[in-house]
Design a protein around this motif. Structure first.
Motif, short mmCIF file in Angstrom:
data_model
loop_
_atom_site.label_atom_id
_atom_site.label_comp_id
_atom_site.label_asym_id
_atom_site.label_seq_id
_atom_site.Cartn_x
_atom_site.Cartn_y
_atom_site.Cartn_z
N LEU A 42 80.61 -8.19 -64.56
CA LEU A 42 80.18 -9.56 -64.21
C LEU A 42 79.02 -9.21 -63.03
O LEU A 42 79.11 -9.57 -62.06
CB LEU A 42 81.03 -10.66 -64.35
CG LEU A 42 80.99 -12.02 -64.07
CD1 LEU A 42 79.89 -12.86 -65.43
CD2 LEU A 42 81.80 -12.80 -64.26
N SER A 43 77.23 -9.45 -63.56
CA SER A 43 76.68 -9.17 -63.06
C SER A 43 76.52 -10.82 -62.08
O SER A 43 76.22 -10.98 -60.62
CB SER A 43 75.15 -9.09 -62.88
OG SER A 43 75.51 -8.02 -63.61
N GLY A 44 77.08 -11.77 -62.27
CA GLY A 44 76.72 -13.27 -61.89
C GLY A 44 77.08 -14.11 -62.43
O GLY A 44 77.32 -13.93 -63.94
N ILE A 45 76.82 -15.76 -62.23
CA ILE A 45 76.98 -17.03 -63.53
C ILE A 45 75.77 -17.63 -62.53
O ILE A 45 75.82 -17.80 -61.48
CB ILE A 45 78.61 -17.70 -62.83
CG1 ILE A 45 79.37 -16.35 -63.69
CG2 ILE A 45 78.41 -19.07 -63.49
CD1 ILE A 45 81.08 -16.54 -63.24
N ALA A 46 75.32 -18.50 -63.80
CA ALA A 46 74.47 -19.15 -63.63
C ALA A 46 74.96 -20.66 -63.33
O ALA A 46 75.58 -20.75 -64.74
CB ALA A 46 73.31 -18.93 -64.41
N LEU A 47 74.76 -21.81 -63.33
CA LEU A 47 75.01 -23.02 -63.57
C LEU A 47 73.96 -24.13 -63.50
O LEU A 47 73.07 -23.91 -62.73
CB LEU A 47 75.91 -23.27 -62.75
CG LEU A 47 77.57 -22.97 -62.24
CD1 LEU A 47 78.15 -23.15 -61.29
CD2 LEU A 47 78.34 -22.45 -64.05
N ALA A 48 73.59 -25.38 -63.78
CA ALA A 48 73.54 -26.11 -64.11
C ALA A 48 74.18 -27.28 -64.10
O ALA A 48 74.16 -27.78 -65.98
CB ALA A 48 71.68 -25.94 -64.72
N LEU A 49 73.86 -28.35 -63.78
CA LEU A 49 74.11 -29.92 -63.45
C LEU A 49 73.32 -31.08 -64.71
O LEU A 49 73.37 -31.72 -65.09
CB LEU A 49 74.28 -30.50 -62.50
CG LEU A 49 76.28 -30.15 -62.41
CD1 LEU A 49 76.56 -30.70 -60.37
CD2 LEU A 49 77.80 -30.31 -63.13
N ALA A 50 71.69 -31.19 -63.60
CA ALA A 50 70.57 -31.74 -64.83
C ALA A 50 69.17 -30.47 -64.54
O ALA A 50 68.75 -29.94 -63.71
CB ALA A 50 70.77 -32.80 -63.52
N PRO A 51 68.52 -30.51 -64.75
CA PRO A 51 66.89 -30.50 -65.07
C PRO A 51 66.26 -30.64 -63.05
O PRO A 51 66.80 -30.90 -62.32
CB PRO A 51 66.36 -31.57 -65.58
CG PRO A 51 66.96 -32.23 -66.12
CD PRO A 51 68.48 -32.41 -65.72
N ASN A 52 66.41 -29.14 -63.04
CA ASN A 52 66.36 -28.30 -61.57
C ASN A 52 67.19 -28.28 -60.39
O ASN A 52 67.35 -27.91 -59.41
CB ASN A 52 64.91 -29.46 -61.50
CG ASN A 52 63.80 -29.23 -61.80
OD1 ASN A 52 63.31 -28.26 -62.11
ND2 ASN A 52 63.34 -30.58 -61.75
N HIS A 53 68.92 -29.28 -61.48
CA HIS A 53 69.73 -28.83 -60.45
C HIS A 53 70.31 -27.71 -60.97
O HIS A 53 71.74 -27.90 -61.52
CB HIS A 53 70.59 -30.02 -60.73
CG HIS A 53 70.91 -30.29 -59.46
ND1 HIS A 53 71.34 -30.00 -57.86
CD2 HIS A 53 73.13 -30.86 -59.66
CE1 HIS A 53 72.57 -30.13 -57.20
NE2 HIS A 53 73.63 -30.13 -58.35
N ALA A 54 70.23 -26.85 -60.90
CA ALA A 54 70.34 -25.02 -61.21
C ALA A 54 70.90 -24.41 -60.05
O ALA A 54 70.28 -24.39 -58.92
CB ALA A 54 69.44 -24.75 -62.37
N CYS A 55 71.61 -23.24 -60.27
CA CYS A 55 71.99 -22.09 -59.20
C CYS A 55 72.34 -21.22 -59.92
O CYS A 55 72.77 -20.61 -60.90
CB CYS A 55 72.73 -22.75 -58.25
SG CYS A 55 75.34 -22.66 -59.64
N TYR A 56 72.97 -20.13 -58.88
CA TYR A 56 73.02 -18.72 -59.40
C TYR A 56 73.94 -18.26 -58.58
O TYR A 56 73.68 -18.44 -56.88
CB TYR A 56 71.99 -17.68 -59.81
CG TYR A 56 72.46 -16.29 -59.71
CD1 TYR A 56 73.24 -16.23 -60.99
CD2 TYR A 56 71.75 -14.99 -58.83
CE1 TYR A 56 73.57 -14.76 -61.55
CE2 TYR A 56 72.62 -13.93 -59.78
CZ TYR A 56 73.37 -13.84 -60.93
OH TYR A 56 73.48 -12.39 -61.07
#
Length: 1010
Positions: A437-451
């Motif tokens: 597992l290299s990493g995990i990406a998440l998004a809650l709303a448009p433009n509100h995302a992280c890695y």
């Protein structure tokens, strides 16, 4: 206890002159007031239960059922000393409140409600009324403000209060008199739990929220300060005002500057999150006293909703005979759906603002947001959603890299409040069983995302080499997954992804079983199979007009290609966060189309259930016998050498058998065989189709080439390669299934492909002998017998064929008897073989030329057979003509279960392309229906086996066949269960008049079991 905002803190346009409400009425000593946060529980009920459609009309009612179960639990299943004496369900009335006027962006970018949830809003209100409970809301106030006022009054009058919610905004109300209750987790939240979450007691929660902000509600806070840091600051300085006054004393430069520059934002944030507990209530607290519901009225509603289990529970408790009560006509099929739809637009505006207002940032409740309440069609709503989401800008600068556990906790808290989020697991290789597992990406709303980088490698010298160690400032995989596991395994949180099965298998290797997920690849597949690719880049370009960062652009190519975990973290964040962001946006665009285009049932019953089913099968794998493969590899090598020598002799000169160029020159240049065509490069084409046609015409050279190619492929693809796929830990081979790879719904297998092993020749059957059962087990092969012919009889409605299948006759012998006038009894094998070739050939659109070569007869005779076949079974010709015309008109055909198989090139001006699409469309209704049937069987199989306490495990699917591994002593009990599930798979969606037959056998290897 929360305090009313001071008048000086509220703009003049806010009615701040409401006098404090004095405790009215008599004492409520010993009473227990329950206030249910209805709006949030609608969403939690919706996400907690899988899709549930009312059988009579298909209306989705999962949120209604979840809500009713919760109300019944509160009224009847709670411990006697903890049941409510006063109870109300409180909803948001999304008119303009002082918060919107104070900060117009407040809650402006909340995602719109799911389209299959909107019709359930009105029914949930009707459910509350059926329980004889108050259903409360007030213009100008949020539900939280009403709850704050009611609990303050309850405590002042000597009662205790329970807030039924898990919303963190309500935790400021917790004290010695007030607790919170999360029914989904059956968990009480008191002062200690609030301190555990926020790091401060309840009376300081508002101060912490003012600093940390809230991306879900668009409360700004102070950038760069999370909950943990905020709690430390408030603990040290006492309160927000003192902290801001002494901000110049902060030692950390960035934190100090952020507090000084954003002091006013922090003050505004405090006003946004502080609840008003002095609302002038329309309904007095005393009117919330619980009364015994009218059992007959409640049962009538539950029967109309078709909630059988809950109806029985209510009837048993109330000692009422439910059979004597008619379903409430107002809520029965058709009428209830009409009422729900008619109320949907207005109700969505009341609770959440219109979809357009939410997405565009218009304050809910304004005229522009809600507009009128004219009912829009689902198609119009889907089109409006597409327009809205497509217009949203993409801001890569807003993406965030999560490097600390504290910041990850902040994100998880927001996810917990939001209920749904986009998720993507990133890895360096495509094999989820053996990658890291290299990493995990998440998004809650448009433009509100992280890695969240987890295992990126540290870069080495300028030549691009990488050191063995990890790059700094990454969270350990174990620590990150420990925090994420509860929401990934939660049924109450919807995970949105693309190719979710990959993430599911990968996370299962870390002990996490993902539940409750949507897959935009499969949503797109259910909608548009055959109309384009379903990968993220293609979908983003097609629907959002956005060109995503490509994986190749990120990693490079050729010798300098990097694995994903070797990519610099900042560049990985740009790619991964965008991936999650686009996934979420595409879900917002594509999910409404399922309802609008009546494809929701296809997705929910044929696509989504397969994610978990196939993930389990892929992880189980199958054992192979290396020695068998080694012997076969030697045999195939000898066969290939023999064929090479024969080919050289036929060619009359030395040639490279593996060279298409040389083969073409021999066949069409030297031998002058007919049908030659050249490719764009000027070389002769030697495709398998051309070689097949020449071989069928009786030419030996192309037949030898085909034989050599097949034996060489068997050697290279299977006998040599399969041992390389053995997993080092499980010692088994694990294939990967693709769900969205064909137009018809058939699954495909790759890495390794176990569906292309030929079974009609001895060499292919030998390879199957290498697939063996584990010690103490048998392999069971369960195969649908002639399923496509049975479906042809069903769909084309051929009475004589249908009756033959019902009578269990030999269908090929019966066909021969019908066509050639030969009695079934004592029929020559050659006659039956011809009928079999025609039966199967008709399904695949065989030509007279092809049938002639297959049977070794003149083309005229083959044409006569086909003509006679259609004359004897005219319904088949009518079916083929009708299917062809339907596809020409609509661009697709449908299976028995509603799957759409698109063939847009059926009107191609190219005759060969057009003919191919016509044949494919005719076959697709049969092959697609067969694919749907086995999918339905697979989705039900594990539960059926578990219900009988059987240990059998489904390992492989090969078109119409399922392979199981079964303990020796359970074989006899397992076979009938497997057969029953497979034969009854179409029911109750489709009632076939032709019975399905499943042949199931057990043996030590796959070939013997087949």
């Amino acid at each position: 206890m929360s305090k009313k905002p001071a008048a000086a803190e509220i703009p003049a346009i806010i009615p701040a002159t409401i006098p404090p409400v004095k405790a009215a009425g008599t004492t409520l000593q010993g009473k227990h007031v329950f206030l249910v946060d209805g709006s949030s529980y609608i969403f939690r009920a919706y996400h907690a239960l899988p899709p549930l459609n009312r059988k009579s009309d298909g209306l989705q009612v999962n949120a209604v059922l979840g809500f009713c179960n919760m109300l019944w639990k509160l009224l009847r299943d709670m411990p006697k000393n903890d049941r409510p004496t006063h109870l109300a369900i409180i909803f948001d009335k999304s008119e303009v409140t002082f918060r919107n006027k104070l900060y117009p962006a407040y809650k402006a970018h909340r995602p719109p409600a799911p389209d299959d949830l909107i019709p359930q809003f009105a029914l949930i209100r009707e459910a509350v009324k059926a329980f004889d409970l108050p259903c409360l809301e007030q213009i100008g106030f949020e539900a939280d403000d009403l709850i704050a006022t009611y609990v303050r009054q309850a405590c002042e009058r000597g009662a205790t209060a329970t807030i039924v919610s898990s919303d963190k905004d309500l935790m400021q109300l917790v004290n010695g008199c007030v607790t919170m209750y999360d029914t989904m987790k059956d968990r009480r939240l008191g002062i200690a739990e609030v301190i555990e979450k926020f790091g401060v007691p309840p009376e300081k929660v508002v101060e912490v929220q003012a600093l940390a902000g809230d991306s879900v509600d668009n409360v700004p806070g102070v950038p760069g300060i999370g909950v943990k840091t905020a709690a430390q600051l408030i603990t040290e300085y006492g309160d927000l005002d003192t902290l801001l006054a002494r901000a110049t004393e902060i030692k950390q430069p960035k934190r100090r500057e952020a507090l000084i520059e954003n002091a006013e934002k922090a003050r505004i944030s405090r006003q946004l999150v502080l609840l008003d507990d002095h609302v002038a209530l329309d309904v007095p607290l005393d009117d919330l006293a619980v009364q015994e519901p009218d059992a007959r009225k409640l049962i009538a509603f539950l029967k109309a909703m078709e909630f059988t289990t809950l109806t029985k529970r209510v009837a048993d408790y109330s000692e009422v005979n439910a059979a004597e009560i008619e379903p409430d006509a107002k809520h029965t099929s058709g009428r209830s759906a009409m009422v729900a739809k008619a109320s949907a637009t207005a109700l969505t505006g009341d609770l959440f603002g219109s979809s357009d207002s939410v997405a565009k940032g218009t304050p809910a409740g304004t005229a522009k947001a809600t507009g009128d309440t004219k009912m829009k069609t689902p198609a119009a709503l889907a089109a409006a959603r597409l327009e809205t989401v497509r217009a949203l800008p993409v801001r890569p600068d807003a993406y965030e890299t999560i490097r600390t556990l504290d910041r990850l906790r902040d994100w998880i808290a927001r996810i917990d409040d939001n209920g749904s989020f986009a998720f993507e697991a990133l890895a360096p290789t495509i094999d989820p069983m053996q990658t890291e597992l290299s990493g995990i990406a998440l998004a809650l709303a448009p433009n509100h995302a992280c890695y969240i980088p987890l295992s990126h490698k540290q870069s080495g010298d300028s030549a691009g080499l990488f050191a063995a160690g990890l790059a700094p400032d990454q969270i350990a995989i174990r620590d990150a997954l420990e925090l994420l596991k509860p929401i990934l395994e939660s049924r109450g949180h919807l995970k949105i992804g693309l190719n979710v099965k990959f993430s599911a298998v990968l996370l299962a290797q870390h002990g996490i079983v993902m539940q409750n997920h949507d897959d935009i690849e499969l949503i797109s597949y259910a909608l548009d199979a055959g109309r384009g690719s379903h990968d993220l880049a293609s979908l983003a370009k097609r629907w959002l007009g956005h060109a995503t960062v490509s994986h190749g652009e990120l990693t490079g190519s050729g010798r300098n290609r990097l694995a994903f975990d070797q990519v610099a973290i900042d560049r990985a964040t740009a790619y991964a966060a965008e991936y999650a962001d686009m996934t979420l946006r595409l879900w917002q665009v594509l999910k409404p189309r399922l309802v609008a285009e009546r494809m929701n049932t296809v997705y929910e019953t044929l696509e989504r259930p397969m994610i978990a089913t196939l993930a389990q099968m892929e992880r189980r794998g199958i054992t192979i016998d290396r020695q068998v493969l080694s012997r076969l590899s030697g045999e195939f090598a000898q066969s290939a050498a023999r064929l090479e020598a024969e080919i050289q002799q036929l060619a009359g000169e030395p040639i490279n058998v593996g060279s298409p160029k040389q083969i073409g020159e021999i066949m069409f240049g030297k031998m002058g065989l007919p049908g030659g065509s050249k490719t764009k490069t000027g070389a002769w084409s030697t495709s398998a189709q051309i070689l097949d046609e020449l071989a069928e015409q009786g030419h030996d050279f192309p037949r030898k080439i085909l034989d050599w190619r097949q034996v060489s492929k068997l050697k290279s693809t299977y006998t040599d390669a399969l041992p390389e796929y053995v997993h080092p830990q499980t010692r088994r081979v694990h294939t990967t299934y693709a769900l969205a790879a064909t137009t018809t719904g058939r699954l495909s297998s790759n890495e390794p492909n176990l569906q292309n092993i030929p079974v009609r020749n001895e060499e292919g059957r030998k390879i199957r002998r290498a697939f063996i059962a584990a010690p103490g087990h048998k392999l069971v092969s369960a195969d649908y017998s002639q399923i496509e012919l049975r479906l042809l009889a069903e769909i084309a409605d051929i009475p004589v064929l249908k009756q033959a299948f019902r009578d269990g006759l030999d269908i090929h012998a019966m066909t021969a008897s019908e066509m050639f006038g030969v009695p079934v009894q004592g029929m020559p094998g050659e006659i039956r073989r011809r009928a079999k070739a025609i039966n199967f050939g008709i399904i695949y659109g065989i030509s007279a030329f092809g049938l002639a070569n297959q049977l070794g007869i003149p083309r005229e005779e083959a044409a006569a057979y086909i003509k006679k076949y259609f004359e004897r079974f005219p319904g088949i010709r009518a079916y083929m003509d009708a299917t062809r015309e339907f596809c020409r008109e609509h661009g697709y055909v449908t299976t028995l279960f509603g799957r759409k198989c698109h063939y847009p090139d059926i009107k191609s001006p190219n005759p060969s392309h057009r003919a191919f699409n016509e044949r494919a469309a005719i076959n697709a209704r049969l092959q697609g229906s067969a694919a749907d049937i086995i999918r339905r069987a697979m989705a039900r199989m594990d539960d059926a086996l578990a219900a009988r306490n059987l240990s059998a495990r489904m390992l492989l699917q090969v078109h119409d066949e399922l392979i199981f591994e079964v303990p020796d002593d359970e074989v006899a009990a397992t076979l009938p269960v497997v057969q029953h599930v497979m034969q009854d798979a179409p029911f109750p969606a489709v009632l076939l008049s032709v019975p399905l037959q499943v042949d199931a056998r057990a043996a030590d290897n796959w070939d013997e079991a087949h």
